[in-house]
Scaffold this motif. Structure first.
Motif, PDB file in Angstrom:
ATOM      1  N   GLY A 188      21.374   3.020 -25.265  1.00 21.42           N
ATOM      2  CA  GLY A 188      20.351   1.901 -25.046  1.00 21.42           C
ATOM      3  C   GLY A 188      20.734   0.655 -25.989  1.00 21.42           C
ATOM      4  O   GLY A 188      20.604  -0.427 -25.445  1.00 21.42           O
ATOM      5  N   ALA A 189      20.907   0.865 -27.282  1.00 24.12           N
ATOM      6  CA  ALA A 189      21.134  -0.189 -28.145  1.00 24.12           C
ATOM      7  C   ALA A 189      22.529  -0.912 -27.939  1.00 24.12           C
ATOM      8  O   ALA A 189      22.509  -2.026 -27.832  1.00 24.12           O
ATOM      9  CB  ALA A 189      21.279   0.404 -29.611  1.00 24.12           C
ATOM     10  N   LEU A 190      23.361  -0.303 -27.465  1.00 24.10           N
ATOM     11  CA  LEU A 190      24.539  -0.828 -26.941  1.00 24.10           C
ATOM     12  C   LEU A 190      24.341  -1.887 -25.688  1.00 24.10           C
ATOM     13  O   LEU A 190      24.890  -2.836 -25.661  1.00 24.10           O
ATOM     14  CB  LEU A 190      25.648   0.203 -26.595  1.00 24.10           C
ATOM     15  CG  LEU A 190      26.712   0.552 -28.142  1.00 24.10           C
ATOM     16  CD1 LEU A 190      27.551   1.555 -27.652  1.00 24.10           C
ATOM     17  CD2 LEU A 190      27.217  -0.434 -28.755  1.00 24.10           C
ATOM     18  N   TYR A 191      23.571  -1.100 -25.145  1.00 22.85           N
ATOM     19  CA  TYR A 191      23.319  -1.963 -23.419  1.00 22.85           C
ATOM     20  C   TYR A 191      22.860  -3.199 -23.946  1.00 22.85           C
ATOM     21  O   TYR A 191      23.117  -4.129 -23.454  1.00 22.85           O
ATOM     22  CB  TYR A 191      22.656  -0.860 -22.616  1.00 22.85           C
ATOM     23  CG  TYR A 191      22.124  -1.539 -21.434  1.00 22.85           C
ATOM     24  CD1 TYR A 191      22.781  -2.263 -20.628  1.00 22.85           C
ATOM     25  CD2 TYR A 191      20.734  -1.654 -21.224  1.00 22.85           C
ATOM     26  CE1 TYR A 191      22.143  -2.957 -19.510  1.00 22.85           C
ATOM     27  CE2 TYR A 191      20.181  -2.173 -19.880  1.00 22.85           C
ATOM     28  CZ  TYR A 191      20.969  -2.710 -18.933  1.00 22.85           C
ATOM     29  OH  TYR A 191      20.238  -3.409 -17.959  1.00 22.85           O
ATOM     30  N   LEU A 192      21.691  -3.275 -24.709  1.00 20.08           N
ATOM     31  CA  LEU A 192      20.683  -4.354 -25.133  1.00 20.08           C
ATOM     32  C   LEU A 192      21.932  -5.287 -25.808  1.00 20.08           C
ATOM     33  O   LEU A 192      21.743  -6.475 -25.631  1.00 20.08           O
ATOM     34  CB  LEU A 192      19.600  -4.092 -25.736  1.00 20.08           C
ATOM     35  CG  LEU A 192      18.515  -3.092 -25.159  1.00 20.08           C
ATOM     36  CD1 LEU A 192      17.346  -2.624 -26.054  1.00 20.08           C
ATOM     37  CD2 LEU A 192      17.992  -3.746 -24.195  1.00 20.08           C
ATOM     38  N   ARG A 193      22.457  -4.753 -26.448  1.00 18.40           N
ATOM     39  CA  ARG A 193      23.270  -5.669 -27.339  1.00 18.40           C
ATOM     40  C   ARG A 193      24.387  -6.497 -26.756  1.00 18.40           C
ATOM     41  O   ARG A 193      24.832  -7.409 -26.841  1.00 18.40           O
ATOM     42  CB  ARG A 193      23.716  -4.959 -28.787  1.00 18.40           C
ATOM     43  CG  ARG A 193      24.548  -5.885 -29.863  1.00 18.40           C
ATOM     44  CD  ARG A 193      24.867  -5.161 -31.024  1.00 18.40           C
ATOM     45  NE  ARG A 193      25.360  -6.006 -32.150  1.00 18.40           N
ATOM     46  CZ  ARG A 193      25.878  -5.378 -33.181  1.00 18.40           C
ATOM     47  NH1 ARG A 193      25.711  -4.092 -33.606  1.00 18.40           N
ATOM     48  NH2 ARG A 193      26.523  -6.366 -33.945  1.00 18.40           N
ATOM     49  N   ASN A 194      25.259  -5.394 -25.937  1.00 20.71           N
ATOM     50  CA  ASN A 194      26.691  -6.110 -25.503  1.00 20.71           C
ATOM     51  C   ASN A 194      26.475  -6.475 -24.133  1.00 20.71           C
ATOM     52  O   ASN A 194      27.256  -7.559 -23.890  1.00 20.71           O
ATOM     53  CB  ASN A 194      27.681  -4.749 -25.366  1.00 20.71           C
ATOM     54  CG  ASN A 194      27.911  -4.262 -26.691  1.00 20.71           C
ATOM     55  OD1 ASN A 194      27.680  -4.904 -27.650  1.00 20.71           O
ATOM     56  ND2 ASN A 194      28.749  -2.933 -26.738  1.00 20.71           N
TER      57      ASN A 194
END
Length: 385
Positions: free
Chosen positions: A225-231
């Protein structure tokens, strides 16, 4: 007055779930930094998460055998003490090989502690003669919310090492409070011998599929989730942690209400409603044009997934003609493989397609849960005993 409503043993097991969720939520916000520090590609990170899952799948059955020999209290004490420094371990490693060892231990002890505290929760349920599984998992989600919300801010301001030290200190404090209150249950040596033989009935395996397909989306949000939002959606470091935080917040709120909702409407109706909400939220997140919409989608998915797993666990402990520990051991192992093992496969898939596609496709697992939702009727047997 609080002690009347919450017996000491229930306070203890709730704190254990809170502790475990807090550390795992803290890990969710650390994953982008972990990947950047070790220069991991998405597929390489997938391998690391695979090692995390393998650690869990190896140590979870071992923990189950020790619970049969010594009781869940002894095992939960040992595994929690060993689990406490593991976040520091994955923070301090400086190369891929030491990281592999650290994340194997982190995943293994996460799973071992998880099995022990779930068995202890079942024993507390029997002592209290009513369901508390949803609210126990609510405390795990609440811990995940605190860990994720605090993690991004601490890492951005003070760095990953200080973040890990603070998280470890808080977790140790929670365990110090819980330790003297943990229910001292009796070992079940005879059941331990039965546990070595896989059940022939299809029921625990089908209920295990419900748990598995409910927890794969949870693991996807936790680890990606965090990588999706960030990247892919351009969120900042601090905002990227709010995806899992929103997911954990709605999950925690609904799990606190879950026992009452299930008693009112029944396990089957509750599971079906939750499954539809899970599917809807994941589609919203996967097709989101920006981080805010994705976070809203994760929040809706959290509402849905909230009581799917507790219902599956309660059903597993009440299957007809089967010792509770046998059914629960099959379903917990299958279920937790979803949250601990399957996300590693997402890394390999994400190397070729976007995480947006991944979250959209993961939502389709809910269709299988809907098809099997009639099995949730066994969760209502706790009211008949």
């Amino acid at each position: 007055m609080l002690s009347i409503k919450l017996p000491r043993t229930r306070v203890a097991v709730s704190l254990l779930f809170l502790l475990n969720g807090f550390v795992i939520g803290s890990w969710a916000t650390k994953i982008p930094e972990f990947a950047a520090r070790l220069a991991l590609s998405e597929s390489s990170l997938g391998i690391m998460l695979l090692v995390f899952g393998l650690g869990s799948l190896i140590l979870m059955p071992l923990a189950g055998g020790q619970i049969a020999r010594f009781g869940s209290r002894h095992v939960v004490e040992v595994t929690t003490i060993l689990f406490l420094p593991t976040l520091l371990g994955v923070t301090l490693v400086g190369n891929v090989w030491t990281a592999g060892v650290a994340i194997f231990l982190f995943g293994g002890l996460t799973g071992a502690m998880d099995v022990a505290m779930n068995v202890n929760a079942v024993e507390v349920e029997r002592q209290m003669r009513r369901s508390i599984m949803s609210s126990c998992h609510a405390f795990w989600s609440l811990g995940g919310l605190f860990g994720a919300a605090l993690g991004g801010l601490l890492i951005a301001r003070f760095g990953p090492v200080t973040h890990a030290v603070v998280v470890t200190a808080i977790a140790a404090g929670l365990f110090a409070i819980a330790w003297p209150l943990i229910l001292a249950d009796r070992p079940h040596a005879a059941e331990g011998h039965k546990r070595a033989r896989l059940p022939l009935s299809p029921l625990p395996w089908l209920v295990g599929l419900i748990a598995l397909f409910s927890m794969i989306p949870e693991g996807a949000v936790l680890d990606w989730g965090a990588l999706y939002l960030r990247n892919e959606l351009g969120a900042s470091v601090a905002v990227s942690g709010f995806g899992f935080a929103a997911f954990s917040m709605t999950m925690a709120v609904m799990r606190f209400a879950g026992d009452l909702v299930r008693d009112r409407f029944g396990a089957v109706a509750t599971l079906r409603t939750c499954t539809v909400l899970s599917l809807t939220g994941l589609v919203i997140a996967g097709l989101a044009p920006n981080a805010i919409v994705a976070i809203i989608g994760f929040a809706v998915a959290g509402i849905g997934i909230s009581n799917m797993v507790p219902i599956a666990f309660s059903a597993a402990g009440n299957l007809p003609g089967m010792a509770p520990g046998i059914g629960l051991s099959v379903v917990t192992t299958m279920g937790y493989s979803g949250i601990l093992f399957a996300p590693s496969l997402i890394g390999f898939i994400a190397e070729h397609v976007s995480l947006s596609v991944v979250f959209t496709c993961v939502s389709l697992l809910n269709v299988v849960v809907l098809l099997l939702s009639g099995l949730a009727r066994y969760a209502d047997r706790i009211k008949q005993d």
